[in-house]
Scaffold this motif. Sequence first.
Motif, PDB file in Angstrom:
ATOM      1  N   ARG A   1     -48.163   4.230  -7.289  1.00 45.88           N
ATOM      2  CA  ARG A   1     -49.198   4.128  -8.586  1.00 45.88           C
ATOM      3  C   ARG A   1     -48.552   3.987  -9.699  1.00 45.88           C
ATOM      4  N   LYS A   2     -47.454   4.506  -9.912  1.00 43.97           N
ATOM      5  CA  LYS A   2     -46.675   4.030 -11.320  1.00 43.97           C
ATOM      6  C   LYS A   2     -46.321   2.662 -11.274  1.00 43.97           C
ATOM      7  N   GLY A   3     -45.892   2.326 -10.361  1.00 42.90           N
ATOM      8  CA  GLY A   3     -45.288   0.924 -10.351  1.00 42.90           C
ATOM      9  C   GLY A   3     -46.424  -0.068 -10.326  1.00 42.90           C
ATOM     10  N   PHE A   4     -47.275   0.171  -9.464  1.00 45.10           N
ATOM     11  CA  PHE A   4     -48.520  -0.749 -10.044  1.00 45.10           C
ATOM     12  C   PHE A   4     -49.279  -0.616 -11.180  1.00 45.10           C
ATOM     13  N   GLU A   5     -49.310   0.661 -11.820  1.00 40.92           N
ATOM     14  CA  GLU A   5     -49.866   0.764 -13.057  1.00 40.92           C
ATOM     15  C   GLU A   5     -49.123  -0.071 -13.949  1.00 40.92           C
ATOM     16  N   ALA A   6     -47.801  -0.094 -13.993  1.00 46.27           N
ATOM     17  CA  ALA A   6     -47.115  -0.676 -15.027  1.00 46.27           C
ATOM     18  C   ALA A   6     -47.147  -2.175 -14.726  1.00 46.27           C
ATOM     19  N   PHE A   7     -47.582  -2.781 -13.568  1.00 40.47           N
ATOM     20  CA  PHE A   7     -47.715  -4.186 -13.434  1.00 40.47           C
ATOM     21  C   PHE A   7     -49.274  -4.351 -13.391  1.00 40.47           C
ATOM     22  N   LEU A   8     -50.184  -3.574 -13.670  1.00 39.61           N
ATOM     23  CA  LEU A   8     -51.422  -3.973 -13.644  1.00 39.61           C
ATOM     24  C   LEU A   8     -52.060  -5.000 -14.899  1.00 39.61           C
ATOM     25  N   ASP A   9     -51.304  -4.967 -16.027  1.00 41.74           N
ATOM     26  CA  ASP A   9     -51.670  -5.859 -17.086  1.00 41.74           C
ATOM     27  C   ASP A   9     -51.131  -7.383 -16.732  1.00 41.74           C
ATOM     28  N   ARG A  10     -50.231  -7.534 -15.718  1.00 40.81           N
ATOM     29  CA  ARG A  10     -49.756  -8.942 -15.364  1.00 40.81           C
ATOM     30  C   ARG A  10     -50.309  -9.449 -14.130  1.00 40.81           C
ATOM     31  N   LEU A  11     -51.446  -8.725 -13.560  1.00 42.34           N
ATOM     32  CA  LEU A  11     -52.038  -8.933 -12.196  1.00 42.34           C
ATOM     33  C   LEU A  11     -52.646 -10.419 -12.547  1.00 42.34           C
ATOM     34  N   LYS A  12     -53.302 -10.648 -13.455  1.00 40.37           N
ATOM     35  CA  LYS A  12     -53.889 -11.800 -14.030  1.00 40.37           C
ATOM     36  C   LYS A  12     -53.125 -13.213 -13.793  1.00 40.37           C
ATOM     37  N   TYR A  13     -51.571 -12.894 -13.780  1.00 39.06           N
ATOM     38  CA  TYR A  13     -50.865 -13.988 -13.993  1.00 39.06           C
ATOM     39  C   TYR A  13     -50.381 -14.270 -12.445  1.00 39.06           C
ATOM     40  N   CYS A  14     -50.509 -13.513 -11.451  1.00 37.78           N
ATOM     41  CA  CYS A  14     -50.036 -13.371 -10.110  1.00 37.78           C
ATOM     42  C   CYS A  14     -50.908 -14.325  -9.081  1.00 37.78           C
ATOM     43  N   ILE A  15     -50.134 -14.976  -7.981  1.00 36.88           N
ATOM     44  CA  ILE A  15     -50.657 -15.648  -6.892  1.00 36.88           C
ATOM     45  C   ILE A  15     -50.460 -14.799  -5.969  1.00 36.88           C
ATOM     46  N   LEU A  16     -51.408 -14.114  -5.120  1.00 38.33           N
ATOM     47  CA  LEU A  16     -51.205 -13.074  -4.239  1.00 38.33           C
ATOM     48  C   LEU A  16     -51.571 -13.509  -2.981  1.00 38.33           C
ATOM     49  N   ASP A  17     -50.724 -13.294  -2.168  1.00 33.38           N
ATOM     50  CA  ASP A  17     -50.810 -13.607  -0.553  1.00 33.38           C
ATOM     51  C   ASP A  17     -51.323 -12.255   0.156  1.00 33.38           C
ATOM     52  N   PHE A  18     -52.395 -12.233   0.800  1.00 30.65           N
ATOM     53  CA  PHE A  18     -52.664 -11.029   1.682  1.00 30.65           C
ATOM     54  C   PHE A  18     -53.019 -11.250   2.830  1.00 30.65           C
ATOM     55  N   GLY A  19     -52.400 -10.278   3.824  1.00 33.01           N
ATOM     56  CA  GLY A  19     -52.962 -10.553   5.281  1.00 33.01           C
ATOM     57  C   GLY A  19     -52.746  -9.176   5.887  1.00 33.01           C
ATOM     58  N   LEU A  20     -53.368  -8.958   7.101  1.00 29.86           N
ATOM     59  CA  LEU A  20     -53.509  -7.986   7.920  1.00 29.86           C
ATOM     60  C   LEU A  20     -53.169  -8.259   9.554  1.00 29.86           C
ATOM     61  N   THR A  21     -52.338  -7.330  10.160  1.00 32.46           N
ATOM     62  CA  THR A  21     -51.999  -7.341  11.439  1.00 32.46           C
ATOM     63  C   THR A  21     -52.045  -6.016  11.948  1.00 32.46           C
ATOM     64  N   ILE A  22     -51.629  -6.103  13.415  1.00 30.47           N
ATOM     65  CA  ILE A  22     -51.711  -4.841  14.107  1.00 30.47           C
ATOM     66  C   ILE A  22     -50.364  -4.793  14.728  1.00 30.47           C
ATOM     67  N   GLN A  23     -49.672  -3.634  14.450  1.00 28.88           N
ATOM     68  CA  GLN A  23     -48.222  -3.584  14.587  1.00 28.88           C
ATOM     69  C   GLN A  23     -47.980  -3.516  16.080  1.00 28.88           C
ATOM     70  N   ALA A  24     -47.105  -4.184  16.729  1.00 30.25           N
ATOM     71  CA  ALA A  24     -46.673  -4.132  17.917  1.00 30.25           C
ATOM     72  C   ALA A  24     -45.633  -3.003  18.161  1.00 30.25           C
ATOM     73  N   ASN A  25     -45.920  -2.063  19.123  1.00 29.00           N
ATOM     74  CA  ASN A  25     -45.035  -1.029  19.486  1.00 29.00           C
ATOM     75  C   ASN A  25     -44.371  -1.235  20.796  1.00 29.00           C
ATOM     76  N   LYS A  26     -44.857  -2.214  21.491  1.00 29.03           N
ATOM     77  CA  LYS A  26     -44.154  -2.214  22.960  1.00 29.03           C
ATOM     78  C   LYS A  26     -43.797  -3.752  22.982  1.00 29.03           C
ATOM     79  N   SER A  27     -42.829  -4.038  23.978  1.00 33.27           N
ATOM     80  CA  SER A  27     -42.477  -5.479  24.008  1.00 33.27           C
ATOM     81  C   SER A  27     -43.360  -6.370  24.643  1.00 33.27           C
TER      82      SER A  27
END
Length: 491
Positions: free
Chosen positions: A433-459
């Motif tokens: 939270r503290k790390g993101f709070e210090a970065f929050l005012d610079r969020l408007k300068y960021c190009i964010l790539d976001f994705g979701l996956t399901i972790q594989a636990n077996k071969s």
Amino acid sequence: MGACVSRPESCVGGKFGAQKRKKFRKRRRITAIKNRATSSRSSDRSSDQLENAFPSDGSFNNPSLYGSVEEAWFDSAAIFESDCCSDEEFQSVSDDARSLDGFETEHVHVPGNSSASCNSTCNSVTGIAKTRIQPNSSVHPKDADSGQRNEVKPVFLSETSLSCLPCLASTVPPVEKRRSSSSSPRKKAALKLPFKWKDGNSNSGLVSSKSLLQRPNAGSQVPVCPFEKRIPNSWSRIEAGSFRIRGENYFRDKKKEFAPNYAAYYPIGVDVFLSQRKINHIAQLVELPVIESSANLPPILVVNVQIPLYPATLFQNETDGEGISFVLYFKLSDSYAKELPYHFQDGIRKLINDEMEKAKGFPIDNIVPYRERLKILGRVANVDDLPLSAAERKLMHAYNEKPVLSRPQHEFYVGENYFEIDLDMHRFSYISRKGFEAFLDRLKYCILDFGLTIQANKSEELPEQMLCCIRLNEIDYENYQQLGLNQEPLE
């Protein structure tokens, strides 16, 4: 056989020894008389004569250092500090002490522990201090003791060392001097933290000043732009193959590879809402598009990323308050049945149906929800363009693109034609939270790539597949409105 007791003058050394003793007594009486006369004359000297006695550069010669013990009492500068004085009590004397002529003094130690010389020294210097007048004062020396204390500024001597040569102290008491030295700006600067503490919520007025939106259309707040262009406050489609996930041989070589260039869901819209408190199950408060599908999976996937705007607390006693909701809308791929392997399609169904599975643990296996496998993939695409310090840039490169399991800060909701995932950053750890709070005012300068996956636990579940992915281009949350919560949800 007996010894001579009367020691007549005819004895060896008798007559000459008596003469020497008489001469020594006479010389000592003459020296004592001269000392008393000189002491009285020195105490009556004016301030001008005293100033002439010291060099203008503040340096002096101490006769006591050259072996003249009889003249040591006359050197007033030599008694500014003594070896028998407490270093702890007068630690700041070198910074605060001033000589009688207004210049800074040096630390000079006077040898000798004679109580008689100490008393005579105290008397002589005390007499000089009583008659000392400031150079800019208009008071005559004769009026120094007449009660005009506001204009006369004497130099006080230490009253704590009565059995040794005194130390010259300033008019500030020793306790106050220690307080002032402990609160010096130099020491305060050393206690600065690596981050800035906030006394209150700086965004409290931002949320309340925004107008309310009642059931807006999903995806109507943020426009879409082509991937090749860089337009602020927009979103773009991104290739699933740009993310690194667990490869086919991950459990043997622990290497990650680029994902296959297809995903289960593709983006169709983005909304940004401000709110007085975090919004759960946000799909009930917006108008979702009507999409007909005969597939076994929901045609719409809603991802609600809840970001707090209030300061983080160390003991996690606040997990709700003003914040932002980045709402991402995805549509099921028409060719998912052909592109996605069967084990991944089955994993999506387990995720939606909230099935349980057996997980290896010590000392026995545990039964855990399958939803705990959900994993977040995030990265900042333009790290080198951001205004970051050297330490922040180093941390950004070290932790950029690191996958994070969303457990336990997630919630899931199933609707008639949608499946919603709420990622609650309000419940993240204090460090995050503290790390993101210090970065929050610079969020408007960021190009964010976001994705979701399901972790594989077996071969047999390798390689991993992408559930969804999207790019957010320099989103400034201050440009968006507040979502109204006092409305009837859709059934």
